[in-house]
Design an enzyme around this catalytic site. Structure first.
Site, PDB file in Angstrom:
ATOM      1  N   GLU A   1      29.938  50.052  37.967  1.00  0.00           N
ATOM      2  CA  GLU A   1      29.669  49.895  39.397  1.00  0.00           C
ATOM      3  C   GLU A   1      30.144  51.174  40.077  1.00  0.00           C
ATOM      4  OE1 GLU A   1      31.348  46.250  41.057  1.00  0.00           O
ATOM      5  OE2 GLU A   1      30.746  45.136  39.275  1.00  0.00           O
TER       6      GLU A   1
ATOM      7  N   GLU B   1      35.174  41.185  35.586  1.00  0.00           N
ATOM      8  CA  GLU B   1      36.396  40.878  36.332  1.00  0.00           C
ATOM      9  C   GLU B   1      37.073  39.594  35.875  1.00  0.00           C
ATOM     10  OE1 GLU B   1      37.933  42.720  38.416  1.00  0.00           O
ATOM     11  OE2 GLU B   1      36.531  44.008  39.511  1.00  0.00           O
TER      12      GLU B   1
HETATM   13  C1  IPT Z   1      33.441  44.403  42.256  1.00  0.00           C
HETATM   14  C2  IPT Z   1      32.749  43.253  41.603  1.00  0.00           C
HETATM   15  O1  IPT Z   1      32.638  43.419  40.232  1.00  0.00           O
HETATM   16  C3  IPT Z   1      31.400  42.998  42.165  1.00  0.00           C
HETATM   17  O2  IPT Z   1      30.981  41.732  41.741  1.00  0.00           O
HETATM   18  C4  IPT Z   1      31.394  43.094  43.639  1.00  0.00           C
HETATM   19  O3  IPT Z   1      32.260  42.145  44.159  1.00  0.00           O
HETATM   20  C5  IPT Z   1      31.874  44.450  44.036  1.00  0.00           C
HETATM   21  O4  IPT Z   1      33.151  44.645  43.571  1.00  0.00           O
HETATM   22  C6  IPT Z   1      31.949  44.639  45.523  1.00  0.00           C
HETATM   23  O5  IPT Z   1      30.842  44.276  46.223  1.00  0.00           O
HETATM   24  S1  IPT Z   1      35.164  44.070  42.160  1.00  0.00           S
HETATM   25  C7  IPT Z   1      35.953  44.994  43.419  1.00  0.00           C
HETATM   26  C8  IPT Z   1      37.227  44.296  43.787  1.00  0.00           C
HETATM   27  C9  IPT Z   1      36.261  46.364  42.958  1.00  0.00           C
END
Ligand code: IPT
Length: 989
Positions: free
Chosen positions: A509, A433
């Site tokens: 993710e 990010e």
């Molecule tokens: C995404 C992040 O990469 C991760 O660090 C964590 O924050 C996760 O979301 C949520 O728990 S970024 C999100 C804005 C899609």
């Protein structure tokens, strides 16, 4: 080999706060200057052991906290400084977890003004002192003082002499200090600033936890010892040959006794080997010898490629069953002990996790040794995130500003150089990010040059300009399917689009595991198995980052954002793991284990079971299969099942034994399980890897009684009597069953919203919980229209609705009796135009609090919801009512048991209540109400009352992943529609 370059060599006497870095128009103090470090040695490969001496400097250090970095007084660094009035502090550790200041949790927002590279005057600064003697026999000569991790910026003195300063919290830094050491009473002084220019690069979604949180060690470097080494160990799957070449500075020899190899460094040899994979982590013990040092090596041969649109290892497509892992311990934050690391990996392996993304920074180096040994694919991510710039449309983003590029390159180097020798690390990730920018491209270019053997990952650039894989986060199922077919939305630039369309796809993710959930895992897995381009993903995330805290009454709970008085915070968004903060697996982990199991066991031809090997490399010879034949949970017979050692990807029909004879009428099923045939380093023999159930015989319900049941009649005290039941004549509510008092059952549609029901604030609204509250589902009222005594039934007609709303549910309860049993038929007809699904549809009863144990036949042992039900297996289960609860860090709906054929809630003497379904229902039992659960912010807000609340549900709404992903899939939504369900109640003695 890399030589110290200008950037790394640094001046001998480092610039300091009083003499800031010059050259820039406004001289900056070192902690604000974007440049990474000064005085440090170039990074080099880490190894756990060698025959060169080293000394740990962990222990109780002296510590003083100042509120600002501006204090220019550095007299504390003098060996004779009197620190008598300082405190003791455990190192490694975070001072905010040791009673000095407080932790802060923010997700993407910087907890200071976005004013790069400046930091606020309020910049907690910890001065540390540690005195040590050298161990007996420590030879004079070169020695390195090594810091494995300090958040966020450190300035270092030894014996009063400044050696340098550095940033890059989760990265190692070393200083040459041999010339400063003396045998007795060396004084190490370290000044650590919580905030630095480095903080702008470390905006990961986690607690901000300053301190010297990883080991500090002293390494003797004898003449001719290893300055750096690079193990190249590849595998050619067509020939079965591995090629080994070890580069080393200075030159030396490498021996691999098992392979009969004795090579000069730089020389390569190609020999038959067993390759390393995460499924078969074969390591060869080797030794690297230079004139001054012997270093044991563990070599794994494998080759990673992106070819023909797929990511392959040793020539085969791999499928990631991965998790994102932050380093976290509820007491010690990111100062993790070796037990916690091992615990994480054992839990992962035992739950069929085969991959880790080290979100969002390099882990403790020892973790990767364990990954090599136990077998995990690792995507290692650099310590880099600038997410908070997103809120300013990425204006001033450090990754697109040349002033910061040296810092980015420094981070890339420190990661790659430290960890380049791990077979488990199969991909480098630039960071998380950060938007896009030249600095990222510079990092990628350097990484490719230095280590062409590993593909690159970065999710934040949709064009994939610098990466070898197309990576996304939280894409919904439909989009993943389009990507799988290589039919995704095109990029504006046709060339970039054509290139990206050829890349393998992964979800770095997905399946946000916040609170109850994630839902929809099975559907993702199906996509990964359908489309070869979709090579799996990494669940967000492994562990809840709840910090252990005490209430004023001394009860412990897990704290989240806002619990430390932060002025800016993101609440419990920091608790979104598959394991609770104390590493107790949540139901989400059980679900994940089942969904990703590497052996698929399902219905086959008649009297056979179909077994599929979903491993990428291993055949099934490491597993032993067993069958059992169960009638209503009783094991009538069981035995071994001979399954051929199927190759990866193969499947077979395996005949089941003849059905054993059993009592008629009971539901029967086969359970087939795949167990480890022998002990492994991560689990003992008989550990269950996979299972499946096949129906064998349906339940045949007992014949319907020929004569009609008893007639309802009026009893004393305004009661209507019907069979074992006594009802309130006015409200029609059941008051006694066989003389035992109870409350209800009454229609209930509310559940304490889960984090996924609430949804992330940025998700398009209205989100389910918001809709439910708008409609008033949390405050439904019951109006009894009629209580009608029929020939053999009691019918109670009601309307259930909330204040201010014209929407209603008309619920009729039709009671009848048969012997000692009461039969309840509930019919529900919605009234009005309902804009949203229901959380649940069922009845709730209040029972005597002495009913402490639940025994049931149905899905278990853990909780399940419509889209998190894969792990529930049909059987006979029993546990205390309290154990039915999942203590999510933020209390919310939990604990439902699916597919219940019957449940008994019993006192210690075995007496109690039995409920049967016609045929099935969900049950949930807890010692507080849904309303109390909803109101609680922490587990300690819940105190058991004098009742057990029993929910008997006809249906539940799904869970989904809306806390940071897609919501409930349409097939799992509890749409408002007419419904009818039957429950049979009786007491047991
Ligand atoms: C995404 C992040 O990469 C991760 O660090 C964590 O924050 C996760 O979301 C949520 O728990 S970024 C999100 C804005 C899609």
């Amino acid at each position: 080999m890399p030589l110290p370059d200008a950037e790394h060599a640094g001046p001998r006497s480092a610039p300091d706060a009083e003499h800031p870095v010059s050259g820039s128009p406004h001289p900056l103090p070192y902690y604000e200057d974007p440049s990474p470090s000064s005085g440090c040695r170039p990074p080099r490969a880490w190894y756990a052991r060698s025959d060169a001496r080293r000394m740990s400097l962990h222990g109780a250090w002296r510590f003083r906290l100042s509120p600002t970095a501006r204090g220019a007084d550095t007299t504390f660094a003098r060996p004779d400084f009197d620190d008598a009035d300082w405190d003791d502090l455990r190192v490694p550790g975070h001072w905010v977890l040791a009673g000095h200041g407080a932790p802060v949790y923010t997700n993407t927002r910087y907890p200071f003004p976005v004013d790069p590279p400046h930091l606020p005057d309020e910049n907690p600064t910890g001065d540390h002192r540690h005195a040590f003697d050298l161990p007996a026999g420590w030879e004079p000569g070169p020695a390195l003082l090594r810091f494995e991790g300090v958040e966020s910026c450190a300035r270092v003195w030894l014996n009063g002499q400044e050696v340098g300063h550095f940033k890059g919290s989760r990265l190692p830094h070393e200083f040459e200090v041999g010339h400063l050491l003396r045998a007795r009473r060396n004084v190490l002084a370290v000044r650590v600033h919580q905030w630095s220019s480095g903080s702008y690069l470390e905006d990961q979604d986690q607690w901000w936890l300053p301190g010297v949180f990883r080991e500090v060690t002293l390494h003797h470097r004898p003449a001719g010892s290893v300055a750096d080494h690079f193990v190249h160990a590849s595998y050619d799957h067509r020939t079965g040959l591995g090629t080994l070449r070890v580069e080393c500075d200075p030159a030396g020899r490498v021996t691999v006794a098992e392979l009969g190899l004795d090579l000069a460094t730089g020389q390569s040899a190609t020999v038959p080997v067993t390759p390393w994979t995460a499924e078969t982590p074969r390591l060869y013990d080797a030794e690297l010898r230079t004139p001054g040092e012997r270093v044991p090596l563990r070599v794994g041969f494998r080759t990673v490629r992106v070819q023909d649109g797929l990511l392959t290892v040793n020539g085969r497509r791999v499928l990631f069953r991965g998790v994102n892992r932050h380093e976290f311990d509820p007491r010690y934050g990111r100062a993790l002990g070796p037990e916690a690391m091992r615990r994480d990996l054992l839990l992962m392996k035992r739950h069929n996790v085969n991959a880790v993304r080290t979100s969002h920074y390099p882990p403790h180096p020892a973790f990767l040794d364990l990954c090599d040994e136990l077998g995990l694919w690792v995507v290692e991510e650099c310590d880099l995130e600038t997410h908070g710039f997103g809120q300013q449309e990425w204006r001033g983003n450090p990754v697109d500003d040349d002033a910061w590029t040296p810092a980015l390159l420094d981070r890339a180097r420190r990661m790659v150089e430290r960890d380049k020798n791990h077979p488990s690390v199969i991909m480098w990730s630039l960071g998380n990010e950060c938007g896009t920018g030249r600095g990222l491209s510079a990092m990628a270019a350097w990484m490719r040059e230095r280590d062409p053997s590993r593909p690159l990952h970065y999710e934040g650039d949709p064009s994939c300009a610098d990466t070898d894989v197309y990576s996304r986060m939280y894409a919904d199922h439909a989009e993943v399917a389009r990507i799988g077919r290589r039919e995704e939305e095109p990029l504006a630039d046709p060339a970039a689009d054509a290139r990206r369309r050829q890349l393998p796809f992964l979800l770095c993710e997905y399946a946000h595991a916040m609170g109850n959930g994630p839902g929809g895992l099975s559907e993702y897995q199906r996509l990964f198995e359908t489309y070869e381009r979709c090579q799996g993903g990494f669940v967000w995330e492994w562990i809840d980052h709840g910090l252990r805290k005490r209430t004023p009454y001394g009860e412990t709970f897990f704290a989240y954002g806002g619990d430390f008085g932060e002025e800016l915070h993101d609440g419990n968004f920091v608790c979104d793991g598959l394991v609770l903060p104390d590493r107790v697996p949540s139901p989400g982990l059980a679900e994940f284990k089942k969904v990703v199991e590497p052996v698929r066991i399902g219905a086959g031809l008649p009297r056979a079971v179909r077994i599929g090997n979903l491993h990428d490399f291993a055949d099934l010879s490491h597993l032993a299969f067993r069958w059992s034949y169960e009638a209503e949970g009783d094991v009538l017979a069981e035995g071994p099942l001979t399954v051929p050692p199927l190759a990866p990807g193969a499947s077979a029909e395996v005949a089941l034994p003849p059905k054993p004879a059993g009592r008629r009428g009971r539901e029967a099923l086969w359970t087939v399980r795949a167990l480890l045939a022998a002990d492994t380093p991560w689990a003992a023999a008989d550990h269950e890897v996979a299972w499946g159930q096949l129906p064998a015989a349906p339940a045949t319900p007992p014949p319907v009684p020929r004569s009609a049941g008893p007639r309802p009649r009026h009893g004393e005290g305004n009661l209507i009597l019907l069979g074992p039941g006594a009802f309130d004549a006015t409200t029609g509510v059941l008051r006694y069953l066989d003389g035992v008092q109870l409350e209800g059952p009454r229609l209930d549609v509310w559940r304490a919203p889960t984090d996924n029901d609430e949804g992330a604030p940025w998700q398009p609204g209205p989100r389910p919980a918001e809709q439910w509250r708008r409609v008033g589902l949390h405050r439904m009222r019951h109006r009894v229209a009629t209580v009608e005594c029929g020939r053999d039934t009691l019918t109670v007609r009601t309307r259930v609705a909330s204040a201010g709303s014209g929407l209603a549910l008309d619920a009729d309860y039709r009671w009848s009796a048969d012997g000692g049993r009461l039969r309840l038929e509930v019919s529900v007809r919605p009234y009005g135009d309902w804009p949203c699904p229901l959380p649940r549809l069922g009845v709730r009863m209040g029972l005597c609090g002495s009913l402490m144990t639940a025994r049931w036949y149905g899905g278990g042992p853990g909780e399940a919801y419509p889209d998190t039900r894969a792990a529930a297996r049909t059987g006979l289960w029993s546990m205390p009512v309290d154990a039915l609860q999942t203590p999510y860090v933020r209390p919310q709906e939990n604990g439902a048991r699916i597919g219940t054929r019957w449940v008994e809630l019993a006192r210690s003497d075995g007496s109690g209540l039995r409920v049967e379904g016609e045929p099935e229902f969900w049950f949930t039992a807890r010692r507080w109400t849904s309303e109390q659960l909803d109101a609680a912010r922490h587990t300690t807000d819940l105190t058991p009352g004098d009742r057990v609340w029993l929910h008997l549900d006809h249906a539940q709404h799904g869970i989904g992943s809306l806390s940071c992903g897609p919501g409930v899939l349409p097939e799992y939504a509890l749409t408002v529609a007419p419904a009818r369900f039957v429950l049979v109640l009786r007491t047991v003695r």
